[in-house]
Design a protein around this motif. Sequence first.
Motif, PDB file in Angstrom:
ATOM      1  N   HIS A 136       0.865  -1.182   0.000  1.00  0.00           N
ATOM      2  CA  HIS A 136       0.000   0.000   0.000  1.00  0.00           C
ATOM      3  C   HIS A 136       0.900   1.230   0.000  1.00  0.00           C
ATOM      4  CE1 HIS A 136      -3.690  -2.229   0.793  1.00  0.00           C
ATOM      5  NE2 HIS A 136      -3.038  -2.913   1.698  1.00  0.00           N
ATOM      6  N   LYS A 137       0.739   2.077  -0.984  1.00  0.00           N
ATOM      7  CA  LYS A 137       1.588   3.260  -1.097  1.00  0.00           C
ATOM      8  C   LYS A 137       1.507   4.116   0.170  1.00  0.00           C
ATOM      9  CE  LYS A 137       2.353   3.230  -5.855  1.00  0.00           C
ATOM     10  NZ  LYS A 137       3.117   2.041  -5.888  1.00  0.00           N
ATOM     11  N   GLY A 138       2.671   4.498   0.673  1.00  0.00           N
ATOM     12  CA  GLY A 138       2.739   5.331   1.861  1.00  0.00           C
ATOM     13  C   GLY A 138       2.775   4.558   3.164  1.00  0.00           C
ATOM     14  N   TYR A 139       2.607   3.237   3.104  1.00  0.00           N
ATOM     15  CA  TYR A 139       2.622   2.404   4.309  1.00  0.00           C
ATOM     16  C   TYR A 139       3.725   1.358   4.213  1.00  0.00           C
ATOM     17  CZ  TYR A 139      -1.932   4.255   5.635  1.00  0.00           C
ATOM     18  OH  TYR A 139      -2.953   5.083   6.011  1.00  0.00           O
ATOM     19  N   SER A 140       4.381   1.122   5.324  1.00  0.00           N
ATOM     20  CA  SER A 140       5.362   0.048   5.389  1.00  0.00           C
ATOM     21  C   SER A 140       5.011  -0.862   6.560  1.00  0.00           C
ATOM     22  CB  SER A 140       6.777   0.611   5.542  1.00  0.00           C
ATOM     23  OG  SER A 140       6.866   1.401   6.701  1.00  0.00           O
ATOM     24  N   LEU A 141       5.600  -2.042   6.576  1.00  0.00           N
ATOM     25  CA  LEU A 141       5.327  -3.007   7.625  1.00  0.00           C
ATOM     26  C   LEU A 141       6.160  -2.678   8.853  1.00  0.00           C
ATOM     27  CD1 LEU A 141       3.871  -5.619   8.419  1.00  0.00           C
ATOM     28  CD2 LEU A 141       5.805  -6.883   7.458  1.00  0.00           C
ATOM     29  N   ALA A 142       5.514  -2.682  10.016  1.00  0.00           N
ATOM     30  CA  ALA A 142       6.204  -2.405  11.280  1.00  0.00           C
ATOM     31  C   ALA A 142       5.915  -3.538  12.260  1.00  0.00           C
ATOM     32  CB  ALA A 142       5.731  -1.068  11.842  1.00  0.00           C
ATOM     33  N   PHE A 143       6.711  -3.592  13.333  1.00  0.00           N
ATOM     34  CA  PHE A 143       6.593  -4.642  14.335  1.00  0.00           C
ATOM     35  C   PHE A 143       6.720  -4.047  15.725  1.00  0.00           C
ATOM     36  CE2 PHE A 143       9.313  -5.938  10.791  1.00  0.00           C
ATOM     37  CZ  PHE A 143       8.513  -6.887  10.183  1.00  0.00           C
TER      38      PHE A 143
ATOM     39  N   ASP B 213      17.413 -11.135   4.588  1.00  0.00           N
ATOM     40  CA  ASP B 213      18.135 -10.886   3.349  1.00  0.00           C
ATOM     41  C   ASP B 213      19.635 -10.945   3.640  1.00  0.00           C
ATOM     42  OD1 ASP B 213      19.545  -9.477   1.228  1.00  0.00           O
ATOM     43  OD2 ASP B 213      17.574  -8.805   0.543  1.00  0.00           O
ATOM     44  N   GLU B 214      20.300 -11.958   3.104  1.00  0.00           N
ATOM     45  CA  GLU B 214      21.728 -12.166   3.360  1.00  0.00           C
ATOM     46  C   GLU B 214      22.605 -11.066   2.770  1.00  0.00           C
ATOM     47  OE1 GLU B 214      23.119 -14.234   5.349  1.00  0.00           O
ATOM     48  OE2 GLU B 214      21.451 -15.596   5.739  1.00  0.00           O
ATOM     49  N   VAL B 215      22.167 -10.461   1.682  1.00  0.00           N
ATOM     50  CA  VAL B 215      22.951  -9.396   1.056  1.00  0.00           C
ATOM     51  C   VAL B 215      22.870  -8.119   1.881  1.00  0.00           C
ATOM     52  CG1 VAL B 215      23.204  -7.950  -1.009  1.00  0.00           C
ATOM     53  CG2 VAL B 215      22.669 -10.393  -1.239  1.00  0.00           C
ATOM     54  N   LEU B 216      21.653  -7.723   2.257  1.00  0.00           N
ATOM     55  CA  LEU B 216      21.455  -6.495   3.023  1.00  0.00           C
ATOM     56  C   LEU B 216      21.702  -6.680   4.517  1.00  0.00           C
ATOM     57  CD1 LEU B 216      18.197  -5.220   1.276  1.00  0.00           C
ATOM     58  CD2 LEU B 216      20.553  -4.480   0.851  1.00  0.00           C
ATOM     59  N   LYS B 217      21.730  -7.947   4.957  1.00  0.00           N
ATOM     60  CA  LYS B 217      21.906  -8.285   6.377  1.00  0.00           C
ATOM     61  C   LYS B 217      20.813  -7.664   7.247  1.00  0.00           C
ATOM     62  CE  LYS B 217      25.691 -10.635   5.785  1.00  0.00           C
ATOM     63  NZ  LYS B 217      25.504 -12.031   5.515  1.00  0.00           N
ATOM     64  N   GLU B 218      19.571  -7.763   6.756  1.00  0.00           N
ATOM     65  CA  GLU B 218      18.426  -7.261   7.509  1.00  0.00           C
ATOM     66  C   GLU B 218      17.166  -8.009   7.120  1.00  0.00           C
ATOM     67  OE1 GLU B 218      17.002  -3.444   4.875  1.00  0.00           O
ATOM     68  OE2 GLU B 218      18.594  -3.120   6.329  1.00  0.00           O
ATOM     69  N   LEU B 219      16.130  -7.812   7.915  1.00  0.00           N
ATOM     70  CA  LEU B 219      14.839  -8.440   7.656  1.00  0.00           C
ATOM     71  C   LEU B 219      14.211  -7.816   6.413  1.00  0.00           C
ATOM     72  CD1 LEU B 219      12.967 -10.556   9.027  1.00  0.00           C
ATOM     73  CD2 LEU B 219      11.748  -8.630   9.999  1.00  0.00           C
ATOM     74  N   ALA B 220      13.598  -8.655   5.601  1.00  0.00           N
ATOM     75  CA  ALA B 220      12.948  -8.182   4.378  1.00  0.00           C
ATOM     76  C   ALA B 220      11.547  -8.792   4.295  1.00  0.00           C
ATOM     77  CB  ALA B 220      13.769  -8.563   3.155  1.00  0.00           C
ATOM     78  N   VAL B 221      10.693  -8.181   3.481  1.00  0.00           N
ATOM     79  CA  VAL B 221       9.321  -8.658   3.321  1.00  0.00           C
ATOM     80  C   VAL B 221       8.982  -8.731   1.837  1.00  0.00           C
ATOM     81  CG1 VAL B 221       8.300  -6.343   3.505  1.00  0.00           C
ATOM     82  CG2 VAL B 221       6.917  -8.346   4.068  1.00  0.00           C
ATOM     83  N   ARG B 222       8.175  -9.736   1.509  1.00  0.00           N
ATOM     84  CA  ARG B 222       7.661  -9.881   0.145  1.00  0.00           C
ATOM     85  C   ARG B 222       6.182 -10.190   0.261  1.00  0.00           C
ATOM     86  NH1 ARG B 222       7.163 -14.585  -2.857  1.00  0.00           N
ATOM     87  NH2 ARG B 222       8.488 -15.690  -1.393  1.00  0.00           N
TER      88      ARG B 222
END
Length: 105
Positions: free
Chosen positions: A41-48, A87-96
Amino acid sequence: MAKMFLSLDEKAIHWFSKEFEINAPFSIRLFPQYAGFGQKHKGYSLAFSAETPVNASFTQEMNGLIFFIEENDRWFFEDTKTYLFFDEVLKELAVRYEEETFLLN
């Protein structure tokens, strides 16, 4: 009825344990945050956040961690497969995200 699906790989589950510095069992709330560009959704990102469910519409337990979505955040995850992975390249959590498609009879 809208469907939701959540998948985390082992490295993503480990990331949560390390990031929140608490041992299982504990609960992680997934929610949309108004910030960034967002993939779904444009303007929204996933948070925890580590918190206790109040009115969860979706829960899933993995390795002693309970991931949940509150009823008022349901719109962000409806009819979507959400994949969290490290994500092994970025060394951080990623979402798809994958939108669910349904065949009508």
